[in-house]
Design an enzyme around this catalytic site. Structure first.
Site, PDB file in Angstrom:
ATOM      1  N   HIS A  47     -40.414  17.588 -13.830  1.00 32.64           N
ATOM      2  CA  HIS A  47     -39.452  17.175 -14.866  1.00 32.64           C
ATOM      3  C   HIS A  47     -40.194  16.628 -16.088  1.00 32.64           C
ATOM      4  O   HIS A  47     -39.884  16.983 -17.217  1.00 32.64           O
ATOM      5  CB  HIS A  47     -38.533  16.059 -14.339  1.00 32.64           C
ATOM      6  CG  HIS A  47     -37.607  16.467 -13.240  1.00 32.64           C
ATOM      7  ND1 HIS A  47     -37.479  15.737 -12.079  1.00 32.64           N
ATOM      8  CD2 HIS A  47     -36.736  17.503 -13.115  1.00 32.64           C
ATOM      9  CE1 HIS A  47     -36.581  16.302 -11.294  1.00 32.64           C
ATOM     10  NE2 HIS A  47     -36.118  17.384 -11.896  1.00 32.64           N
ATOM     11  N   LYS A  88     -22.895  14.730  -4.501  1.00 34.63           N
ATOM     12  CA  LYS A  88     -24.232  14.559  -3.916  1.00 34.63           C
ATOM     13  C   LYS A  88     -24.411  13.129  -3.427  1.00 34.63           C
ATOM     14  O   LYS A  88     -23.874  12.204  -4.019  1.00 34.63           O
ATOM     15  CB  LYS A  88     -25.308  14.865  -4.962  1.00 34.63           C
ATOM     16  CG  LYS A  88     -25.520  16.344  -5.207  1.00 34.63           C
ATOM     17  CD  LYS A  88     -26.771  16.584  -6.041  1.00 34.63           C
ATOM     18  CE  LYS A  88     -27.007  18.065  -6.310  1.00 34.63           C
ATOM     19  NZ  LYS A  88     -28.151  18.294  -7.195  1.00 34.63           N
ATOM     20  N   ARG A  95     -37.714  27.326 -12.507  1.00 30.88           N
ATOM     21  CA  ARG A  95     -38.841  27.572 -11.599  1.00 30.88           C
ATOM     22  C   ARG A  95     -38.739  29.004 -11.086  1.00 30.88           C
ATOM     23  O   ARG A  95     -39.058  29.937 -11.786  1.00 30.88           O
ATOM     24  CB  ARG A  95     -38.829  26.557 -10.443  1.00 30.88           C
ATOM     25  CG  ARG A  95     -39.335  25.189 -10.818  1.00 30.88           C
ATOM     26  CD  ARG A  95     -38.866  24.136  -9.861  1.00 30.88           C
ATOM     27  NE  ARG A  95     -37.398  24.074  -9.852  1.00 30.88           N
ATOM     28  CZ  ARG A  95     -36.695  23.213  -9.146  1.00 30.88           C
ATOM     29  NH1 ARG A  95     -37.289  22.360  -8.354  1.00 30.88           N
ATOM     30  NH2 ARG A  95     -35.371  23.222  -9.223  1.00 30.88           N
ATOM     31  N   SER A 121     -37.263  17.691  -6.409  1.00 29.49           N
ATOM     32  CA  SER A 121     -36.952  16.347  -5.907  1.00 29.49           C
ATOM     33  C   SER A 121     -36.696  16.387  -4.406  1.00 29.49           C
ATOM     34  O   SER A 121     -37.164  15.524  -3.663  1.00 29.49           O
ATOM     35  CB  SER A 121     -35.719  15.782  -6.623  1.00 29.49           C
ATOM     36  OG  SER A 121     -35.958  15.675  -7.998  1.00 29.49           O
TER      37      SER A 121
HETATM   38  P1  ADP Z   1     -29.834  19.294 -10.951  1.00 33.27           P
HETATM   39  O1  ADP Z   1     -29.355  18.533  -9.756  1.00 33.27           O
HETATM   40  O2  ADP Z   1     -28.913  19.235 -12.121  1.00 33.27           O
HETATM   41  O3  ADP Z   1     -30.304  20.700 -10.690  1.00 33.27           O
HETATM   42  P2  ADP Z   1     -32.567  18.327 -10.986  1.00 33.27           P
HETATM   43  O4  ADP Z   1     -32.880  16.884 -11.141  1.00 33.27           O
HETATM   44  O5  ADP Z   1     -32.854  18.939  -9.684  1.00 33.27           O
HETATM   45  O6  ADP Z   1     -31.080  18.462 -11.475  1.00 33.27           O
HETATM   46  O7  ADP Z   1     -33.345  19.144 -12.107  1.00 33.27           O
HETATM   47  C1  ADP Z   1     -33.091  18.974 -13.483  1.00 33.27           C
HETATM   48  C2  ADP Z   1     -33.672  20.143 -14.256  1.00 33.27           C
HETATM   49  O8  ADP Z   1     -35.083  20.173 -14.105  1.00 33.27           O
HETATM   50  C3  ADP Z   1     -33.178  21.504 -13.783  1.00 33.27           C
HETATM   51  O9  ADP Z   1     -33.043  22.341 -14.910  1.00 33.27           O
HETATM   52  C4  ADP Z   1     -34.290  21.991 -12.882  1.00 33.27           C
HETATM   53  O10 ADP Z   1     -34.333  23.398 -12.803  1.00 33.27           O
HETATM   54  C5  ADP Z   1     -35.485  21.446 -13.636  1.00 33.27           C
HETATM   55  N1  ADP Z   1     -36.660  21.279 -12.781  1.00 33.27           N
HETATM   56  C6  ADP Z   1     -36.731  20.635 -11.603  1.00 33.27           C
HETATM   57  N2  ADP Z   1     -38.004  20.677 -11.100  1.00 33.27           N
HETATM   58  C7  ADP Z   1     -38.741  21.381 -11.997  1.00 33.27           C
HETATM   59  C8  ADP Z   1     -40.110  21.799 -12.065  1.00 33.27           C
HETATM   60  N3  ADP Z   1     -40.970  21.517 -11.088  1.00 33.27           N
HETATM   61  N4  ADP Z   1     -40.503  22.520 -13.141  1.00 33.27           N
HETATM   62  C9  ADP Z   1     -39.623  22.818 -14.116  1.00 33.27           C
HETATM   63  N5  ADP Z   1     -38.331  22.466 -14.118  1.00 33.27           N
HETATM   64  C10 ADP Z   1     -37.883  21.759 -13.079  1.00 33.27           C
END
Ligand code: ADP
Length: 160
Positions: free
Chosen positions: A17, A41, A90, A128
């Site tokens: 992130h 969630k 990703r 995460s």
């Molecule tokens: P959500 O629950 O809305 O998917 P996340 O916290 O999992 O939120 O992720 C927020 C954003 O960050 C999403 O667009 C996700 O694809 C992106 N993201 C998560 N991990 C990575 C990573 N390792 N590299 C690039 N983008 C990421």
């Protein structure tokens, strides 16, 4: 002034992130990292904890602000005087979900643009949920999350 919103659960924020925030901060005047309250969630960290960790982890990027919201994303983005959503991508599995989400938002609010940024290869496998699972089974998460997050995960799992 170009303002972009990076929405997500951030439960917790990872270095994947952070990499997206840092790169997006070079493209826009201000980045608002917005923690979404999703009633469907069951997060490991409360909204306040997630905001706190994000503030600590993004403190070195001057044009990043951390906030939280619930309700419709497009309405939140408009309230911030923005029309840009930044999401990270990703694998192919992200694409399917993000594609649907972006089109849905476009349908309800055509002025909002969703912009995608490709993950950096060193974080392409970082999520995460993966981090939480790894830590739960005693694996090292060093280098995959900011240090403040590493400490908090270990403490939370220890409490549990
Ligand atoms: P959500 O629950 O809305 O998917 P996340 O916290 O999992 O939120 O992720 C927020 C954003 O960050 C999403 O667009 C996700 O694809 C992106 N993201 C998560 N991990 C990575 C990573 N390792 N590299 C690039 N983008 C990421």
């Amino acid at each position: 002034m170009r303002i972009a919103v990076c929405p997500g659960s951030f439960d917790p924020v990872t270095n994947g992130h952070l990499d997206i925030f840092a790169r997006a901060s070079q493209l826009f005047d201000q980045i608002i990292v917005a923690v979404f309250h999703n009633p469907n969630k069951k997060p490991l960290f409360t909204m306040e904890e997630r905001v706190e960790m994000l503030r600590e982890a993004t403190g070195h990027i001057p044009n990043v602000r951390v906030d939280c919201f619930s309700g419709l994303l497009n309405e939140y983005v408009r309230r911030q005087n923005s029309n840009i959503i930044v999401r990270g991508l990703r694998a192919l599995s992200d694409f399917e979900y993000e594609f649907q989400r972006a089109l849905l938002i476009k349908k309800i609010d055509p002025v909002i643009e969703t912009v995608f940024m490709m993950t950096s290869s060193e974080y392409s496998f970082v999520s995460s949920s993966g981090i939480k699972e790894l830590a739960k089974f005693g694996g090292s998460i060093r280098g995959l999350v900011p240090q403040c997050v590493e400490e908090r995960i270990l403490r939370r799992l220890h409490e549990a």
